[in-house]
Each structure stands twice: as C-alpha cells, then as structure tokens.
Write a protein that holds these residues in place. Structure first.
Motif, short mmCIF file in Angstrom:
data_model
loop_
_atom_site.label_atom_id
_atom_site.label_comp_id
_atom_site.label_asym_id
_atom_site.label_seq_id
_atom_site.Cartn_x
_atom_site.Cartn_y
_atom_site.Cartn_z
N LEU A 21 -25.29 40.87 -24.63
CA LEU A 21 -24.85 41.89 -25.59
C LEU A 21 -25.99 42.84 -25.99
O LEU A 21 -25.79 44.07 -26.00
N PRO A 22 -27.21 42.33 -26.30
CA PRO A 22 -28.29 43.27 -26.66
C PRO A 22 -28.58 44.26 -25.53
O PRO A 22 -28.84 45.44 -25.79
N GLN A 23 -28.52 43.77 -24.28
CA GLN A 23 -28.79 44.67 -23.15
C GLN A 23 -27.72 45.76 -23.06
O GLN A 23 -28.02 46.90 -22.70
N TRP A 24 -26.50 45.43 -23.41
CA TRP A 24 -25.44 46.43 -23.40
C TRP A 24 -25.62 47.43 -24.54
O TRP A 24 -25.50 48.63 -24.35
N LEU A 25 -25.93 46.90 -25.73
CA LEU A 25 -26.00 47.80 -26.90
C LEU A 25 -27.25 48.67 -26.90
O LEU A 25 -27.28 49.69 -27.58
N LEU A 26 -28.29 48.25 -26.15
CA LEU A 26 -29.52 49.05 -26.09
C LEU A 26 -29.70 49.65 -24.70
O LEU A 26 -30.81 49.96 -24.29
N THR A 27 -28.62 49.82 -23.99
CA THR A 27 -28.73 50.26 -22.59
C THR A 27 -29.13 51.74 -22.48
O THR A 27 -28.80 52.55 -23.35
N THR A 28 -29.83 52.03 -21.41
CA THR A 28 -30.08 53.44 -21.10
C THR A 28 -29.41 53.82 -19.77
O THR A 28 -29.67 54.88 -19.22
N LYS A 31 -23.93 54.57 -17.06
CA LYS A 31 -22.61 53.96 -16.81
C LYS A 31 -22.21 53.08 -17.99
O LYS A 31 -21.07 53.08 -18.43
N ARG A 32 -23.19 52.34 -18.50
CA ARG A 32 -22.88 51.48 -19.64
C ARG A 32 -22.65 52.31 -20.91
O ARG A 32 -21.77 51.96 -21.70
N ILE A 33 -23.41 53.38 -21.08
CA ILE A 33 -23.19 54.24 -22.26
C ILE A 33 -21.78 54.84 -22.17
O ILE A 33 -21.05 54.90 -23.16
N GLY A 34 -21.40 55.24 -20.96
CA GLY A 34 -20.05 55.79 -20.76
C GLY A 34 -18.98 54.76 -21.07
O GLY A 34 -18.00 55.05 -21.78
N ILE A 35 -19.17 53.53 -20.58
CA ILE A 35 -18.16 52.47 -20.81
C ILE A 35 -18.10 52.13 -22.30
O ILE A 35 -17.01 51.96 -22.87
N LEU B 69 -37.55 64.87 -11.09
CA LEU B 69 -37.25 63.53 -11.58
C LEU B 69 -38.48 62.66 -11.42
O LEU B 69 -39.07 62.59 -10.34
N ARG B 70 -38.89 62.02 -12.51
CA ARG B 70 -40.10 61.21 -12.43
C ARG B 70 -39.76 59.73 -12.32
O ARG B 70 -39.67 59.02 -13.32
N GLY B 71 -39.56 59.28 -11.11
CA GLY B 71 -39.35 57.85 -10.89
C GLY B 71 -38.00 57.37 -11.40
O GLY B 71 -37.21 58.13 -11.94
N LEU B 72 -37.79 56.10 -11.20
CA LEU B 72 -36.50 55.53 -11.54
C LEU B 72 -36.62 54.45 -12.61
O LEU B 72 -35.71 53.67 -12.80
N LYS B 73 -37.75 54.42 -13.27
CA LYS B 73 -37.93 53.35 -14.26
C LYS B 73 -36.98 53.57 -15.43
O LYS B 73 -36.65 54.69 -15.80
N GLN B 74 -36.61 52.45 -16.03
CA GLN B 74 -35.78 52.56 -17.23
C GLN B 74 -36.63 53.09 -18.37
O GLN B 74 -37.77 52.65 -18.54
N PRO B 75 -36.10 53.99 -19.16
CA PRO B 75 -36.88 54.49 -20.29
C PRO B 75 -37.23 53.34 -21.24
O PRO B 75 -36.38 52.49 -21.50
N PRO B 76 -38.45 53.32 -21.73
CA PRO B 76 -38.83 52.21 -22.61
C PRO B 76 -38.26 52.39 -24.02
O PRO B 76 -37.84 53.47 -24.40
N ARG B 77 -38.27 51.32 -24.77
CA ARG B 77 -37.96 51.31 -26.21
C ARG B 77 -36.63 51.98 -26.57
O ARG B 77 -36.60 52.88 -27.40
#
Lengths: 551, 123
Positions: A21-28, A31-35, B69-77
């Motif tokens: 759940l935390p991974q979903w609610l803090l997702t970047t 696709k998850r933000i859309g869902i 586009l700068r890489g595919l890393k997930q944005p932090p924080r």
C-alpha cells in the motif's frame, strides 16, 4: 516485421515497484497514479450517484419529504460539484495520465512527483467537500457554481460553504498539475519516431483537454479566491460588479470544463470504433484540426451561461456557441466514416461507443437550442437544462468513459472483464439513461424549475417525474452490475495477453499490465509509421503472406 | 505537415485561435452591443485576453524546455509531494476551522523541506 528502433534498458529488480500500500500511495509511476485517480473517481461516482438517487426518490411523487428543502439543496450541490470536479474531470484526466505516455512511447511521465502532488491535492479536496457535507451546520447549498453574494459569509454561515471553497480549489489545482505533466509528456517526451501526426486520436483529445485545463482552471482559482475573501470579510465584495465578475470567472472555467469532461471520451470512442471495426480512424487530420478549433472555440462560449443576466454580449456568445457545431460535425463525420464498411465486433466497449454517438448528439443538439438567447430565456434554470447536460455528461461522457474502460481494462490489469455482465451493464445504463433524461426536456419545457425539492400534486409534473425516477433507479442497478463485474473479473482472473482486442495503437505492443518503464527488452517500442502502428504491422504481415502464397 | 508541426507550434496555433476569438469579442464589446458596453464587457474581454496570453506563455515554456530525458530512475522522495499536498490542504481548511489549521500546516511543510534537503540514502 519491422524491427524495434529504440530499446529501453530493462530496469533492475530494484527499479521495479513493489505492490504494498505505501508503494502505491507514494508511487511516481504514471500508470499507478492514473489507476489511483480513476479508482478514487469511481468510488466518488458511486457516492455522488447515491445522492442523485435519493433526490430522484423524493421527486418520484408529489409532496414527498424524504429530504428537507435545505438537505435537498445540500444533496444537489454535493452531487453537482462531486460529479463535475471530483468524478468526471478526474476520470478524464486520470485516463490520460495512464495512457498518454504509453501511446507516445515514453518510458515515464514528465515531473511524476508533480502528478503525485496533483493526485493528493485532489484526494484532500474530495475529503474537504465530503467533510463539509457532514458538518453539523450542513454542506454548501449554493449549487456547483457557488455564486456570490449567496456564498459569502453574510448569507452562507457555517463551515460547509468554506469547506466547499477549499475542496473545489484543491481539486482544481490537483487537476491542473496532472494536466501540465501530461501535456509536457505528450509534447516533449515522445519516442523519436512518434511525431505529432502519428499520435493516436485519444492522445490528441488529451492534449486539447490539457490546454483547456491550463487556460480555464486558473480563472476558477481566482474566482474561489474572491469567495474565500468574501467568507472572511463579507463586507468586502458587496457591489453587483463583483457578482458579475465572479460569474464571468466561474464560467470561464465552468464551460470549458464541460469539454474537459468529454473530449477524452470522444478519444475513447474513436479508439474503440477503430479497434472494433478493424479500420483506421477515418479523417484523422480533419479530426485533429477540428479538435484544436473545437477546444479553442469552447473557451469563447462561457457567456451563454449569463444570457439571462443582462450583463453580457449575448450575440457574440450565441454566435460562438452555434459555431461549435462545425468542428463537432467533423468529429461525427470521422465516427461515421470509421463505421462505414467496417467489420463490426460487438464487444461491450463497442456497444458503449455506438450508444455514445446518438446520445451525445442529443446533448449537443439541445445545446444549440439553448445557445439561442430567445430559447434560453424560456428554458433557463428549468429541467430542460438538466436534460441537456445530463445527456452530454452522462449519456455522452460516461458512456464514452465506459467504452474506454472496457477497452483498456485488460491492458491495465492483465485480466479480462466479464463480457456478459458488461453487456448487461450496458443495457441497463442505456435504458436507464434515456428513461431518466428524456422526460427532463418535457418537464423543463412545461416549466418545472431546477432546485425544486418537491412539487404539488396538481402541477402536472407527476408522471414524467416518476418515469425519470424509474430511469435513475435502472441506472443505479446498472452500476451495481458494473461493481459485480469488477468483483467477478478479479475473482476469475481470465488472462488478457498483450493485445486481446487486436487494437492498433502503441500501448498494445507492450505487456498487460505494462512494465515499470512501459517498454523493455521483451516488449520494445516498435517503429511507428502512423497513428495505427499495430494495424500497419498486421497489414504488412498479411501482404507478405499473400506474396509468398502467390509465389 | 510533419516537418513544421511541433509541440510549440500546436500550442501556438491554439493560442492564435484564442487570440482571434478574443479580438472578435473586443469588436462586439467596442461596438456597444447590448450588455457588452461598460465594465462587464471589458471584464469579459480582460479574462479572455489574459487566458490567451497564458497560452503563449505555455508555448514559450514548451519551446524553452527542450531538455532530454535524463535516465529512467524513479524520482526520489515522493513523500515530499504528499506532505506538500497536506500542507496546502491544511492552509485552505483554515478557512473553515480557523487560523490554527494554517499554523499547523507548517508541520507537514517542514517535513517536506527536511525530506528535500536531507535525502534519505538508499542502498
């Protein structure tokens, strides 16, 4: 078979998001933000729909008092604001947040944290509106427009109106942020070979939607600033000039938002028709151009909501409103051209798309009637207007949304929806919508005003009101079937595969559900030559097969 | 068509269409059509003109922001976004419950700031 041109590095396991759940609610992950956005909006759809059913129960017979007049107005305000600001707009934007990066071959969304911020502002805005509705002093009773001076602290005391102002502001900022990131993704983060004229119609509809959000929503924020100030200091904005200023600011948002609530669903219908007829969308260039003209024109028609105010250039706004029939006609020409000679597959998505065409037309044509000031004076603030915008937003937009939902659900989840339940859902919604909304035109023409908590027995509204209420009940039943379909499909888990419908656009070339960065070594971005790249591939494969056979 | 159609040009076309429509509105207002004369008509034009100007600013931003586009890393924080949203929401809810909510908004804002300034190190 065309070779893929750009291989996105396969993400390491650490880059794959986990499922907690935390991974979903803090997702970047877009696709998850859309869902999350679509899921939240659907939950609120049920909530705000239940309010509508309660109101229709009260109106089924004369002199019923299930709700007090004050409670009725609160239900109506919450239903209106809830459906527009918290449900259909987020459905339209959320669908784009999910699909646009996939359709343009982008591995992720631009500024995903801004999109996440937008989602949470929308959630907090929704909570504020619901909180306002359940406060001891009651929610806002001022309608979804919150006109001043009624919304000022002098005339609407208690927390309800303040929380309405806060909630609407937060939700609007949320949608602004999501739209800005989506627009940037479509315009700046496309795969190198996905040029603008090779983008699917759906992405184009989302681009014009984002442009309207970025142009129109700041006006609402300014207007809500006026409401907020008038709640703190009711003596500040007392002259009629401020009231007209607020009405102009509100409707500069309030009319384009109607188009925000249907353009993406026009895109859904276009993709569904193209997929289930096995054809390219007809008149692509004309449709794209008409979308741009239609969207620009839609920014110029807000004044038709002020026809009766006498403080408005009625002839300009009447002309611009009627002018919109031209680009709308081009889009309809595209729909019909796509259907012509197509090999129909009557899936649930296709049925919703087909029903959208005539039903949305009724909403549009009655819009032309009320774009004429002479007719508007007669039907202004009557049930005719209710019929018009419920045909536009429910029989049109919601049907378009379901065309898209049934089309892309397998892509987003990797499982199929139950088609039999889907068709029952479609049938009930079609019968319900037309039974509920057609009587509204006649009621309005006969003089039944909006905002009427109940009516006397001799008013002549009883039979048509009862029919309308029965229709609303059938819609409610249809939505229960939809909920059952979601449950059944989640239980049955029938696997979908990457392209279960033989659709044409880029998102169908990746797995269902797509990987974290949308494409990978197993599912690379294929080279795109047109707005229907998968159809190109299939046609080429077929041609090669025929050549071999002939040889 | 493909050669000249870029992200910037799409936004510019849209801005130009809006400018034309705003100019027509100015014509109707200046002609003193019923309801158009006076401050109400001027206000309607001002709102539309401001919006059309905003579209050109968006076009400028799209043109200027041609970064790769700068890489595919997930944005932090990502929690920063949630904290910021909470702070903004609390500040607005102060309108209903009183100024204490706005003061309380400082807490999530501070957390967001700390998260940004002192990033958590991940393995």
């Amino acid at each position: 078979m065309t070779a893929p041109v750009k291989v996105v590095p396969f993400p390491s396991p650490a880059e794959e998001e986990r499922d907690g759940l935390p991974q979903w609610l803090l997702t970047t992950d877009h696709k998850r933000i859309g869902i999350l956005t679509i899921g939240t909006a659907l939950f609120l759809f049920f909530l705000n729909g239940a309010l509508a059913l309660t109101m229709r129960a009260q109106l089924a017979q004369p002199n019923l008092h299930i709700l007090s007049p004050q409670a009725y107005l609160q239900f109506m305000t919450q239903h209106g604001t809830g459906m527009i600001a918290l449900t259909i707009t987020p459905l339209a934007i959320g669908l784009g947040v999910y699909l646009v990066p996939l359709q343009v071959g982008a591995p992720r969304m631009a500024a995903p944290r801004a999109a996440l911020l937008g989602y949470w502002l929308y959630v907090f805005g929704s909570l504020a509106l619901i909180w306002g509705f359940v406060t001891p002093t009651g929610g806002s009773q001022d309608g979804w427009w919150g006109y001043t001076p009624l919304s000022s602290g002098a005339y609407s005391q208690g927390e309800g109106m303040s929380l309405w102002t806060a909630g609407t502001f937060l939700a609007a900022v949320g949608m602004l942020l999501m739209s800005a990131t989506m627009l940037w993704t479509a315009l700046r983060m496309r795969a190198p070979h996905v040029t603008l004229p090779r983008m699917p119609v759906f992405t184009w509809t989302e681009i014009v939607t984002c442009l309207m959000v970025l142009s129109g929503f700041p006006s609402l924020l300014l207007g809500l600033g006026i409401v907020a100030a008038s709640r703190v200091d009711p003596a500040r904005f007392t002259t009629n000039g401020w009231n007209i200023a607020y009405q102009n600011l509100f409707w500069f948002y309030g009319h384009p938002v109607v188009y925000v609530m249907f353009f993406p669903f026009v895109g859904c219908v276009a993709e569904s028709l193209a997929t289930f007829t096995g054809r390219r969308f007809f008149g692509y260039k004309g449709t794209v151009l008409s979308l741009l003209v239609f969207a620009a024109g839609s920014m110029s028609v807000w004044g038709h909501h002020l026809f009766a105010s006498g403080q408005n250039v009625n002839d300009y706004f009447s002309l611009t409103s009627i002018f919109l029939t031209i680009p709308a006609g081009v889009e309809y020409f595209g729909f019909l051209g796509t259907l012509w000679g197509g090999r129909f597959r009557y899936t649930t998505s296709m049925l919703f798309a087909l029903a959208f065409i005539p039903q949305f037309l009724i909403g549009g044509l009655t819009g032309i009637l009320v774009a004429n000031p002479a007719i508007d004076y007669h039907v202004n603030n009557s049930y005719f207007i209710l019929g018009h915008f419920h045909y536009t937003l429910f029989a049109g937009s919601v049907f378009g949304f379901f065309a898209g939902f049934y089309l892309w659900f397998p892509k987003a989840t990797g499982i199929m929806l139950n088609e039999r339940l889907g068709k029952l859902h479609f049938l009930l919604l079609t019968i319900g919508a037309n039974t509920a909304f057609i009587p509204m035109f006649f009621l309005g023409y006969d003089g039944m005003p909006r905002w009427m908590a109940t009516y006397p027995a001799g008013a002549g509204f009883t039979t048509l009101s009862l029919i309308s209420s029965i229709g609303a009940g059938i819609i409610g039943l249809g939505m229960c079937v939809f909920a059952l379909n979601l449950y059944e499909s989640a239980r049955a888990k029938v696997p979908a595969g990457p392209n279960p419908w033989l659709a044409h656009t880029l998102e169908w070339s990746t797995s269902s559900p797509p990987p974290r960065f949308n494409f990978n070594l197993t599912y690379p971005v294929i080279r795109v030559h047109s707005y229907a790249p998968l159809l190109n591939l299939r046609e080429r494969a077929l041609a090669a097969q025929q050549e071999r056979r002939e040889a | 068509m493909e050669r000249w159609l870029s992200g910037t040009s799409v936004v510019l076309i849209w801005g130009a269409l809006n400018t034309i429509l705003a100019a027509v509105l100015a014509g109707f207002t200046a002609a003193g059509r019923v309801g158009g004369a006076g401050p109400a008509g001027a206000l309607a034009f001002a709102i539309y003109a401001a919006s059309a100007t905003l579209v050109f600013l968006i076009a400028l931003a799209v043109w200027a922001g041609r970064r790769r586009l700068r890489g595919l890393k997930q944005p932090p924080r990502p929690a920063t976004a949630v904290m910021l949203a909470l702070a903004v929401a609390m500040a607005w809810i102060a309108l209903a419950v009183g100024p204490w909510a706005a003061y309380m908004a400082a807490a999530p804002l501070l957390v967001a700031l700390v998260l940004e300034v002192y990033p958590r190190t991940s393995p």
